[in-house]
Design an enzyme around this catalytic site. Structure first.
Site, mmCIF file in Angstrom:
data_model
loop_
_atom_site.group_PDB
_atom_site.id
_atom_site.type_symbol
_atom_site.label_atom_id
_atom_site.label_comp_id
_atom_site.label_asym_id
_atom_site.label_seq_id
_atom_site.Cartn_x
_atom_site.Cartn_y
_atom_site.Cartn_z
ATOM 1 N N ASP A 158 1.572 -42.162 -4.331
ATOM 2 C CA ASP A 158 1.491 -41.673 -2.772
ATOM 3 C C ASP A 158 1.453 -40.334 -2.741
ATOM 4 O OD1 ASP A 158 1.333 -42.083 -0.076
ATOM 5 O OD2 ASP A 158 2.343 -44.176 -0.516
ATOM 6 N N HIS B 169 3.584 -51.919 3.963
ATOM 7 C CA HIS B 169 4.842 -51.642 4.290
ATOM 8 C C HIS B 169 5.086 -51.493 5.840
ATOM 9 C CE1 HIS B 169 3.122 -47.689 3.248
ATOM 10 N NE2 HIS B 169 4.219 -47.314 4.008
ATOM 11 N N ASP B 170 3.787 -50.763 6.474
ATOM 12 C CA ASP B 170 3.829 -50.494 7.815
ATOM 13 C C ASP B 170 3.911 -51.398 8.780
ATOM 14 O OD1 ASP B 170 4.618 -47.517 7.044
ATOM 15 O OD2 ASP B 170 2.427 -47.112 6.922
ATOM 16 N N ASP C 296 -1.478 -40.051 2.219
ATOM 17 C CA ASP C 296 -0.624 -40.308 3.424
ATOM 18 C C ASP C 296 -1.194 -39.609 4.450
ATOM 19 O OD1 ASP C 296 1.690 -41.862 4.497
ATOM 20 O OD2 ASP C 296 2.108 -39.785 5.276
ATOM 21 N N GLU D 183 -5.490 -42.753 3.710
ATOM 22 C CA GLU D 183 -4.825 -43.450 5.096
ATOM 23 C C GLU D 183 -5.619 -42.847 6.400
ATOM 24 O OE1 GLU D 183 -0.858 -44.893 7.212
ATOM 25 O OE2 GLU D 183 -0.680 -42.853 6.526
HETATM 26 C C1 NOJ Z 1 2.323 -43.499 6.694
HETATM 27 C C2 NOJ Z 1 3.131 -44.220 5.902
HETATM 28 O O1 NOJ Z 1 2.496 -45.297 5.545
HETATM 29 C C3 NOJ Z 1 4.300 -44.654 6.622
HETATM 30 O O2 NOJ Z 1 5.106 -45.473 5.908
HETATM 31 C C4 NOJ Z 1 5.100 -42.995 6.996
HETATM 32 O O3 NOJ Z 1 6.328 -43.406 7.742
HETATM 33 C C5 NOJ Z 1 4.113 -42.209 7.789
HETATM 34 N N1 NOJ Z 1 2.885 -42.119 7.181
HETATM 35 C C6 NOJ Z 1 4.752 -41.147 7.829
HETATM 36 O O4 NOJ Z 1 4.746 -40.388 6.279
#
Ligand code: NOJ
Length: 550
Positions: A99, A326-327, A200, A254
């Site tokens: 990541d 995970h989000d 990210d 992302e």
């Molecule tokens: C996206 C990530 O997947 C998430 O878990 C994170 O909190 C935010 N970006 C900030 O880095």
């Protein structure tokens, strides 16, 4: 270097390290634990792993607040364990992607500590602005996690920007020195042997000059000025030209709020600067933009999101496919049914595994883990969840607030993986860092391994099938009966073969429907979610895959 695009033939597994498997008994998942489970991951048919951040971090956002980009946190086993995992993966013919979190760092990163003291060359590594009259904020942008996007720093006597938590200051990517740092990080990990990066919120790294007030949108204030900002393609091109092009690797970006059309500016195979994007539309079939604004699940919205991406990218770009990460809360609790856990888990799996793209599976998804349901809001730890719970809906009853947390919090999907029905679900021999979902006695890997009809075995069969059929990789996608609110039916077609996937999203029997040109009498039923033979109607959440050869 000629691009091999090997990721097109692969399936990835996402590890969120804290909760995957503890190998040393300290209660926190680590790389020793991962090492123990490499064969398990391979046995699913997965060829690679995306690791959520493993770097040293104070943990304000579970590792997405990085204090040192060139090391592995001691609690995860340090560099020694990392090398062992990397070797273990490569020995199995598997890949590893890291990541890359460079929109922001931790406020405990040395760069920030020096920047706040105006020590060169770090003075302009972050986005600093003086206070306006009466201490006014530099603008009205909102962070995604903790109120205003600005925090006043007493040491420097200025505000710094943080689009996420207060402890996550945004880097100033317009500073060429910062871009050089990013390239150093990329080279460091690529030279060590990693195979690519998940980047990210990378579409946020270029902010509009002047950081203007946002007078338009009530939510995500400021986002139109920093998402897909003015220099984004320039900076991504620079990273590609100076580093990525010199290695056999891939990038996955992302990208909140990206349409398929816009994504082509990034991932068109002829002109793009990156390889795949994590789009969010597929996560919005039961909410309005974010999990914190829930709506009733609509299969039609889910189908539309999937199909739109398939149609628009066909022949031009290749994307990743996913249901969970995970989000977001667990997909069965959202789009499926906890009452029909295995059945709906299979329908969801078949809904995405036969599309065009590279599928990603999030730890625990393959055994159908469901949302954690604690009895107190105090048990939630995620920074975003804590903020939401203390600042929104505070007038609701305790039960309603707990329900909202269960439904919307990322912590719903961050409880440790349930390996068996023994103490601590087999996750650790110590005290787990986070609560374990009490349903581990029924839902765990061991139990699914022992049951040939389990969701876990269905994932294995589906992945094996996906890999054995060229039509799944290259066939033309078409959605059928798109207005039907209960069935998701799509086909993949090549001149010599075709495939039809039928999934019911209903708890009731459904009449089975075949599109014109797909006659089951001369096709083969190659995958089905119920073990009893197929009927001429679909049972609750039944999924079937048919195949025709010319
Ligand atoms: C996206 C990530 O997947 C998430 O878990 C994170 O909190 C935010 N970006 C900030 O880095």
């Amino acid at each position: 270097m000629e691009r091999k695009r090997w990721y097109k033939d692969m399936v990835f597994y996402q590890i969120w390290p804290r909760s995957f498997k503890d190998g040393n008994g300290d209660g926190m998942g680590d790389l020793w634990g991962v090492l123990e489970k490499l064969d398990y991951i391979r046995s699913l048919g997965c060829d690679g792993i995306w690791f959520s951040p493993l770097y040293p971090s104070p943990g304000a956002d579970c590792g997405y607040d990085i204090a040192d980009y060139m090391d592995i946190a001691p609690e995860f086993g340090g560099m020694e364990a990392f090398r062992a995992v990397l070797e273990g993966l490569h020995a199995r013919g598997m890949k590893l992607i890291m990541d890359l979190v460079v929109n922001h760092t931790s406020d405990e990163h040395e760069w920030f500590q020096k920047s706040r003291q105006r020590i060169d060359p770090y003075t302009d590594y972050y986005i600093w602005r003086p206070a306006g009259p009466g201490g006014a904020l530099p603008n009205n942008w909102q962070s995604h996690f903790e109120g205003s996007a600005w925090e006043f720093d007493d040491v420097r006597g200025e505000y710094y920007m943080h689009l996420f938590a207060i402890k996550q200051p945004d880097l100033n990517m317009d500073n060429p020195l910062v871009r050089e740092e990013v390239k150093k990080i990329l080279r460091f990990w690529l030279d060590l042997g990693v195979d690519g990066f998940r980047e990210d919120v990378i579409t946020f790294i270029s902010k509009k000059e002047g950081l203007p007030q946002d007078h338009l949108f009530p939510i995500y204030k400021g986002m139109r000025f920093y998402n897909h900002g003015p220099h984004i393609h320039e900076y991504l091109t620079e990273f590609k030209r100076d580093v990525l092009d010199h290695y056999d690797c891939f990038t996955l970006a992302e990208a909140p709020l990206v349409s398929p059309k816009r994504s082509l500016e990034y991932i068109d195979e002829r002109t793009g600067q990156i390889d795949m994007m994590i789009q969010f539309q597929c996560q919005c079939a039961d909410c309005f933009f974010t999990d914190w604004m829930p709506l009733k699940f609509s299969l039609r919205r889910m189908k539309h999101a999937f199909s739109m991406w398939q149609y628009k990218l066909q022949g031009r770009a290749w994307n990743m496919l996913y249901l969970e990460n995970h989000d977001h809360p667990r997909i069965i609790s959202r789009y499926g049914s906890e009452d029909y856990r295995t059945e709906s888990g299979k329908a969801l799996a078949a809904s995405y595994l036969f599309q065009q793209g590279t599928p990603f599976i999030y730890q625990g998804q393959e055994i159908g883990m469901t949302n954690w349901r604690p009895d107190s809001p105090a048990l939630y730890e995620d920074v975003q969840t804590v903020y939401q719970n203390t600042h929104r809906g505070t007038r609701k009853s305790a039960a309603k607030r707990l329900h909202a947390l269960w439904r919307s919090s990322r912590d719903s999907a961050r409880t440790p993986v349930q390996w068996d029905d023994g103490p601590q679900a087999g996750f650790t021999t110590g005290t787990p860092w986070f609560s374990i979902n009490p349903n581990y006695r029924e839902i765990n890997v061991n139990r699914e391994e022992a049951d040939p009809d389990s969701l876990l075995h269905f994932y294995r069969r589906a992945i094996q099938l996906r890999k054995s059929l060229r039509v799944v990789r290259d066939g033309r996608y078409k959605e059928h009966f798109h207005l039907n609110p209960r069935l998701y039916v799509y086909s993949r077609t090549l001149p010599a073969e075709k495939l039809l996937v039928i999934c019911s999203f209903s708890k009731h029997k459904q009449k089975i429907r075949f599109p014109k040109g797909f006659d089951p009498a001369n096709g083969k039923l190659i995958l089905q979610s119920y073990k009893e033979s197929a009927e001429d109607y679909l049972r609750p959440y039944e999924a079937r895959v048919y195949y025709w050869e010319k």
